[in-house]
Design a protein around this motif. Structure first.
Motif, PDB file in Angstrom:
ATOM      1  N   THR A  94      65.426 132.150 -38.719  1.00  0.00           N
ATOM      2  CA  THR A  94      65.079 133.222 -37.785  1.00  0.00           C
ATOM      3  C   THR A  94      66.368 133.898 -37.359  1.00  0.00           C
ATOM      4  N   ARG A  95      66.223 135.165 -37.157  1.00  0.00           N
ATOM      5  CA  ARG A  95      67.400 135.948 -36.822  1.00  0.00           C
ATOM      6  C   ARG A  95      68.053 135.464 -35.537  1.00  0.00           C
ATOM      7  N   SER A  96      67.220 135.023 -34.614  1.00  0.00           N
ATOM      8  CA  SER A  96      67.783 134.663 -33.309  1.00  0.00           C
ATOM      9  C   SER A  96      68.697 133.432 -33.397  1.00  0.00           C
ATOM     10  N   ASP A  97      68.588 132.657 -34.488  1.00  0.00           N
ATOM     11  CA  ASP A  97      69.493 131.503 -34.621  1.00  0.00           C
ATOM     12  C   ASP A  97      70.846 131.909 -35.190  1.00  0.00           C
ATOM     13  N   MET A  98      70.920 133.108 -35.670  1.00  0.00           N
ATOM     14  CA  MET A  98      72.149 133.490 -36.363  1.00  0.00           C
ATOM     15  C   MET A  98      73.211 133.957 -35.375  1.00  0.00           C
ATOM     16  N   GLU A  99      74.400 133.495 -35.581  1.00  0.00           N
ATOM     17  CA  GLU A  99      75.479 133.917 -34.689  1.00  0.00           C
ATOM     18  C   GLU A  99      76.838 133.766 -35.360  1.00  0.00           C
ATOM     19  N   GLU A 105      64.826 146.765 -45.810  1.00  0.00           N
ATOM     20  CA  GLU A 105      64.680 147.364 -44.488  1.00  0.00           C
ATOM     21  C   GLU A 105      65.347 146.508 -43.440  1.00  0.00           C
ATOM     22  N   ASP A 106      65.822 147.166 -42.406  1.00  0.00           N
ATOM     23  CA  ASP A 106      66.359 146.456 -41.264  1.00  0.00           C
ATOM     24  C   ASP A 106      67.563 145.571 -41.603  1.00  0.00           C
ATOM     25  N   VAL A 107      68.291 145.915 -42.626  1.00  0.00           N
ATOM     26  CA  VAL A 107      69.592 145.274 -42.826  1.00  0.00           C
ATOM     27  C   VAL A 107      70.637 146.390 -42.913  1.00  0.00           C
ATOM     28  N   ASP A 108      71.748 146.165 -42.246  1.00  0.00           N
ATOM     29  CA  ASP A 108      72.813 147.179 -42.226  1.00  0.00           C
ATOM     30  C   ASP A 108      74.032 146.611 -42.907  1.00  0.00           C
ATOM     31  N   LEU A 153      90.136 141.447 -37.784  1.00  0.00           N
ATOM     32  CA  LEU A 153      89.019 140.769 -37.122  1.00  0.00           C
ATOM     33  C   LEU A 153      87.714 141.549 -37.339  1.00  0.00           C
ATOM     34  N   ARG A 154      87.826 142.851 -37.247  1.00  0.00           N
ATOM     35  CA  ARG A 154      86.668 143.699 -37.523  1.00  0.00           C
ATOM     36  C   ARG A 154      86.129 143.424 -38.933  1.00  0.00           C
ATOM     37  N   GLU A 155      87.032 143.316 -39.901  1.00  0.00           N
ATOM     38  CA  GLU A 155      86.613 143.114 -41.288  1.00  0.00           C
ATOM     39  C   GLU A 155      85.927 141.764 -41.470  1.00  0.00           C
ATOM     40  N   LEU A 156      86.486 140.720 -40.873  1.00  0.00           N
ATOM     41  CA  LEU A 156      85.902 139.388 -41.060  1.00  0.00           C
ATOM     42  C   LEU A 156      84.566 139.270 -40.327  1.00  0.00           C
ATOM     43  N   ILE A 157      84.490 139.899 -39.157  1.00  0.00           N
ATOM     44  CA  ILE A 157      83.218 139.871 -38.424  1.00  0.00           C
ATOM     45  C   ILE A 157      82.154 140.678 -39.177  1.00  0.00           C
ATOM     46  N   SER A 158      82.558 141.797 -39.750  1.00  0.00           N
ATOM     47  CA  SER A 158      81.605 142.593 -40.527  1.00  0.00           C
ATOM     48  C   SER A 158      81.082 141.786 -41.714  1.00  0.00           C
ATOM     49  N   ASN A 159      81.957 141.052 -42.374  1.00  0.00           N
ATOM     50  CA  ASN A 159      81.524 140.201 -43.494  1.00  0.00           C
ATOM     51  C   ASN A 159      80.515 139.162 -43.030  1.00  0.00           C
ATOM     52  N   ALA A 160      80.773 138.560 -41.862  1.00  0.00           N
ATOM     53  CA  ALA A 160      79.869 137.542 -41.337  1.00  0.00           C
ATOM     54  C   ALA A 160      78.505 138.164 -41.043  1.00  0.00           C
ATOM     55  N   SER A 161      78.540 139.365 -40.464  1.00  0.00           N
ATOM     56  CA  SER A 161      77.286 140.055 -40.166  1.00  0.00           C
ATOM     57  C   SER A 161      76.518 140.363 -41.452  1.00  0.00           C
ATOM     58  N   ASP A 162      77.243 140.801 -42.465  1.00  0.00           N
ATOM     59  CA  ASP A 162      76.613 141.059 -43.772  1.00  0.00           C
ATOM     60  C   ASP A 162      75.961 139.787 -44.318  1.00  0.00           C
ATOM     61  N   ALA A 163      76.674 138.678 -44.171  1.00  0.00           N
ATOM     62  CA  ALA A 163      76.174 137.414 -44.723  1.00  0.00           C
ATOM     63  C   ALA A 163      74.860 137.016 -44.047  1.00  0.00           C
ATOM     64  N   MET A 164      74.737 137.326 -42.771  1.00  0.00           N
ATOM     65  CA  MET A 164      73.510 136.983 -42.055  1.00  0.00           C
ATOM     66  C   MET A 164      72.384 137.952 -42.392  1.00  0.00           C
ATOM     67  N   ASP A 165      72.751 139.207 -42.563  1.00  0.00           N
ATOM     68  CA  ASP A 165      71.749 140.185 -43.011  1.00  0.00           C
ATOM     69  C   ASP A 165      71.183 139.774 -44.375  1.00  0.00           C
ATOM     70  N   LYS A 166      72.073 139.309 -45.237  1.00  0.00           N
ATOM     71  CA  LYS A 166      71.623 138.921 -46.584  1.00  0.00           C
ATOM     72  C   LYS A 166      70.682 137.724 -46.517  1.00  0.00           C
ATOM     73  N   LEU A 167      71.032 136.782 -45.660  1.00  0.00           N
ATOM     74  CA  LEU A 167      70.180 135.599 -45.530  1.00  0.00           C
ATOM     75  C   LEU A 167      68.810 135.993 -44.983  1.00  0.00           C
ATOM     76  N   TYR A 168      68.837 136.848 -43.983  1.00  0.00           N
ATOM     77  CA  TYR A 168      67.591 137.322 -43.393  1.00  0.00           C
ATOM     78  C   TYR A 168      66.735 137.995 -44.456  1.00  0.00           C
ATOM     79  N   PHE A 169      67.354 138.838 -45.225  1.00  0.00           N
ATOM     80  CA  PHE A 169      66.625 139.565 -46.264  1.00  0.00           C
ATOM     81  C   PHE A 169      66.074 138.600 -47.320  1.00  0.00           C
TER      82      PHE A 169
END
Ligand code: ADP
Length: 632
Positions: free
Chosen positions: A58-63, A112-115, A30-46
Motif C-alpha cells: 500500500t502506498r501509505s507504507d512507502m516512505e 496512471e498516477d505515477v510521476d 540529495l534531490r536526485e537521490l530522493i527523486s530516485n527513491a520516489s521513482d522506485a516507490m512509484d514503480k512498485l506501486y504500479f
C-alpha cells in the motif's frame, strides 16, 4: 567481496565530467537521490497494481528515510520501493546514462498516477560530488536476495551479495572531508538536510522522514530557581509537505490557505495583495500559483533584485528563479509554475531555451494582466495601492520597449488628475468634453506644485481635465505611447497648445509683432538659455512661465539632468510673458528708456520662471543681488 569491474573508458570520462562539471550546485545530489527513491516507490506501486495484488503493497507504507551520522560521516537515504536485482544494479548504476526509469516510463506509457522523475540516467552519480564512497544495498521486490554495489568514484565498482530486511534500496554516502572551498560537513547536519528537502523535494508525494534529536526541559527543573535540565529525545519528523497546494482545486482552498503558503514559501510577513491560481491545458500544460506582494521587497529597486518564478517539473523543483517566465514589467510577481511538458537539460538545473517555456511565459503574462484588470474593476482601493507600489515598473515597461507594450499595458496605468484622485486613461477619455482633442497633462514633483503652475491655469479654466504627472518616468512613458484610443497627449506647457479663440490669437500676434524689437532684445540677452521670448496665450494671472518646443520638455530635462551622463539633455525653452500683466507694460517702457535695466528685468523674469517650474537657477547669488538692488 566480488571482483572489481572497471567502468568502460568512456564511462570513466563521463563520470569525471559528471562529478566536476554538470551541476553548478553540489547540494542537488540529495534531490536526485530522493527523486530516485520516489521513482522506485512509484514503480512498485504500479507493479503491484498491474500484477493484481494491490493489497500486498500500500502506498501509505512507502516512505523515504534519511539518516545522518556525524561521527561516521555518513548520510543514508533509504526507500522501500521496488529495489534492484544484481543485474539491475549492474545495468543501472554501472552504466552511466542508462536510465531504468526512462525505460519503465516508455514501457508503461499509460501508467496512471505515477510521476516518474528520472530520465537521463546520470542523477545518481551526483552523489560523488559530496561522497568519497557510495554504498548501495538493494533487494528487489519479489526476491529474497540482496546485493551491494559499492564505488569510490572513477576507478570502478564492486557488486556482491548482502543482507537486507525487506525490499527497497539503501544508499549510504561517506561524505567528503571539508576543503578550503567547500564545507561538506553541513550535509551531515539536520538543519541543512531539512533545508534541502524543503527547497527541492517538498512535493515528493511520499513522506521523507528523519529522526531528529530534540531537547526537552526536564519536568520540575527551570522553575523555582532550579537550573533547567534537558532530556534528549528522538523525534521522527516528516520533512516534506507532500501535497502541492497548486495541484488542489480552487474550491478546496481558502484565501488563508493561499496566503499562508505564500508567507511560508516566499518569506514575507505580510499577506500578498493578490493571488492567481491557474491550471491550463492545451498549447501549454501547466499549473501556476502567482502572487502580487503587498509591499515591494526591500531590494526591489536595486541591481541585486532578481525576477523570476520557481519552476517545478513533476513536483520537483528544478529552478529557483526562472527569469524567462516573467516580463520585466511584472518582475514584482512571485510564485511558481509546475509543468511536465518542459524539456529539461541533463543537469535539470537549466532549461534549454525551449519553445514550451516561451508559450508558458506568454500565457502567464496574460493571466497576470487579466487579474490586475479584474482587480482594477472590482476593488479600486486595492488596485490603487498596488499601483502606488508597483506602477512605476509598468510605466518603465512601456518606456523601455519604446511603446511596443502599450496595447498590453496602457489600461493598467493610473494617473493623478485635476478631477481629484486617480484615473485610468479609459476613464479620462470617457469624460472628455465635446470637441476636446487632446489628453492634457502637467508635470511636477507634487500635486500642489502642479496645481500652482501658471501653465495649468488656462487649461483648467477651459474646463479640461489634466493628468498630473508626479512620477519621473510618467512623461517619458506618455511620449512613448503617443496616444490613447487615438487621442494624443498634450502637455499644458507645449508651445502649440491652441486653446485661445482665433480672435484672441490674432490680437496677441499683433501685439507680438508690434513689439518685435523688445522680444528680439530679450532673446538676445537670454541667448543660450531660451530659444525665444514670446507673448503668452495661456497665462491669466502669472507674469511669466517657461514652456518648451520639441520633444524634450522642461520636466524631462529635469529628470535627465539628475541622471548620470544626463547633463547634456536640454529642453528648447521659451520664456512666455503675460500680455495682460503690468510687467509687460513695464518692460515696454524700460526698453524705450533704460536698456540696461530692461536686460536685468529679462534675466530676473527668466530666473523666476525657472523657480516656478522647480528648476535650479544657474546663478542664485546673481539673482539674489539683482532682486536686492530693486528692493533697496
Ligand atoms: P535517472 O533517475 O535519471 O534514471 P539515475 O542515474 O539517477 O538516473 O539512476 C539510474 C537508474 O538507477 C534509475 O533509472 C533506476 O532504474 C535505478 N535506480 C536508482 N536509484 C534507485 C532506487 N533508489 N531504487 C531503485 N532503482 C534505482
Amino acid at each position: 567481496m566480488g571482483e572489481t569491474k572497471e567502468f568502460k573508458a568512456e564511462s570513466k570520462r563521463l563520470l569525471e565530467m559528471m562529478i566536476n562539471s554538470i551541476y553548478t550546485h553540489k547540494e542537488i545530489f540529495l534531490r536526485e537521490l530522493i527523486s530516485n527513491a520516489s521513482d522506485a516507490m512509484d514503480k512498485l506501486y504500479f507493479k503491484s497494481m498491474s500484477d493484481g495484488n494491490g493489497e500486498a503493497v500500500t502506498r501509505s507504507d512507502m516512505e523515504i528515510k534519511l539518516d545522518a551520522q556525524k561521527d561516521a560521516r555518513t548520510l543514508t537515504i533509504s526507500d522501500n520501493g521496488i529495489g534492484m536485482t544484481a543485474e539491475e544494479l549492474e545495468n543501472n548504476l554501472g552504466t552511466i546514462a542508462q536510465s531504468g526509469s526512462l525505460a519503465f516510463k516508455k514501457e508503461n506509457e499509460n501508467a496512471e498516477d505515477v510521476d516518474i522523475i528520472g530520465q537521463f540516467g546520470v542523477g545518481f552519480y551526483s552523489a560523488f560530488m559530496v561522497a568519497k564512497k557510495v554504498t548501495v544495498i538493494s533487494k528487489a521486490y519479489d526476491s529474497d536476495k540482496a546485493f551491494m554495489w559499492q564505488s569510490e568514484g572513477v576507478d570502478g565498482y564492486t557488486i556482491s551479495e548482502a543482507e537486507k530486511d525487506g525490499h527497497g534500496t539503501t544508499i549510504t554516502l561517506e561524505i567528503k572531508d571539508n576543503t578550503d572551498e567547500e564545507n561538506y560537513d553541513e550535509f551531515l547536519t539536520p538543519y541543512k538536510i531539512k533545508e534541502l528537502v524543503r527547497k527541492y523535494s517538498d512535493y515528493i508525494r511520499y513522506p521523507i522522514k528523519m529522526d531528529v534529536e530534540h531537547e526537552r526541559l526536564r519536568e520540575g527543573t527551570g522553575v523555582d530557581g532550579k537550573e533547567p535540565e534537558y532530556d534528549k529525545e528522538i523525534v521522527t519528523e516528516t520533512l516534506n509537505s507532500m501535497i502541492p497546494v497548486w495541484k488542489k482545486s480552487k474550491s478546496e482552498l481558502k484565501d488563508e490557505d493561499y496566503n499562508q503558503f505564500y508567507k511560508d514559501k516566499f518569506y514575507d510577513y505580510s499577506d500578498p495583495l493578490l493571488h492567481i491560481h491557474t491550471k491550463t491545458e492545451g498549447a501549454a500544460t501547466y499549473s501556476a500559483l502567482l502572487y502580487v506582494p503587498s509591499k515591494a521587497p526591500y531590494d526591489y529597486y536595486t541591481k541585486s533584485f532578481e525576477k523570476g518564478l520557481q519552476l517545478y517539473s513533476g513536483g520537483v523543483m528544478i529552478m529557483e528563479k526562472c527569469g524567462d517566465l516573467l516580463p520585466d514589467y511584472f518582475s514584482f510577481v512571485k510564485g511558481l509554475v509546475d509543468s511536465e511538458d518542459l524539456s529539461l537539460n541533463i543537469s535539470r538545473e537549466m532549461l534549454q531555451h525551449d519553445r514550451q517555456l516561451k508559450v508558458i511565459a506568454k500565457s502567464i503574462e496574460k493571466s497576470i494582466k487579466n487579474e490586475l484588470k479584474k482587480l482594477q474593476k472590482n476593488d479600486r482601493a486595492k488596485y490603487e495601492k498596488f499601483f502606488e507600489t508597483f506602477g512605476t515598473q509598468i510605466k518603465y515597461g512601456i518606456y523601455e520597449s519604446y511603446g511596443m507594450n502599450k496595447d498590453e499595458l496602457s489600461d493598467l496605468l493610473m494617473f493623478k488628475t485635476s478631477n481629484g484622485g486617480m484615473t485610468t486613461l479609459e476613464e479620462y477619455v470617457s469624460r472628455m468634453k465635446d470637441g476636446q482633442q487632446y489628453i492634457y497633462f502637467a508635470s511636477g514633483s507634487s500635486v500642489s506644485r502642479i496645481e500652482s503652475l501658471p501653465q495649468t491655469e488656462l487649461v483648467r479654466d477651459k474646463g479640461f481635465e489634466i493628468l498630473y504627472l508626479t512620477d519621473h518616468v510618467d512623461e517619458f512613458c506618455l511620449q512613448m505611447m503617443h496616444d490613447y484610443d487615438g487621442k494624443e497627449y498634450k502637455s499644458v506647457s507645449a508651445d502649440d497648445l491652441e486653446l485661445g479663440s482665433e480672435e484672441e490669437n490674432k490680437e496677441i500676434q499683433k501685439e507680438q509683432d508690434d513689439n518685435k524689437a523688445l522680444f528680439d532684445f530679450m532673446t538676445e540677452k537670454l541667448s543660450g538659455k531660451v530659444k525665444a521670448v514670446k507673448l503668452s496665450h495661456r497665462l491669466k494671472n502669472h507674469p511669466v512661465c517657461i514652456t518648451s518646443e520639441g520633444n524634450l520638455s522642461v520636466e524631462m530635462e529635469k529628470v535627465l539632468s539628475a541622471m548620470p551622463n544626463g547633463e547634456g539633455a536640454k529642453a528648447e525653452k521659451v520664456l512666455e510673458i503675460n500680455p495682460n500683466h503690468a510687467i509687460f507694460e513695464k518692460l515696454k517702457s524700460l526698453f524705450e528708456n533704460d536698456k540696461d535695466k530692461a536686460a536685468e528685468y529679462a534675466e530676473i523674469l527668466y530666473d523666476q520662471a525657472l523657480l516656478i517650474e522647480g528648476m535650479p537657477i544657474e546663478d542664485p547669488v546673481g539673482f539674489s543681488n539683482k532682486v536686492c538692488k530693486f528692493l533697496a
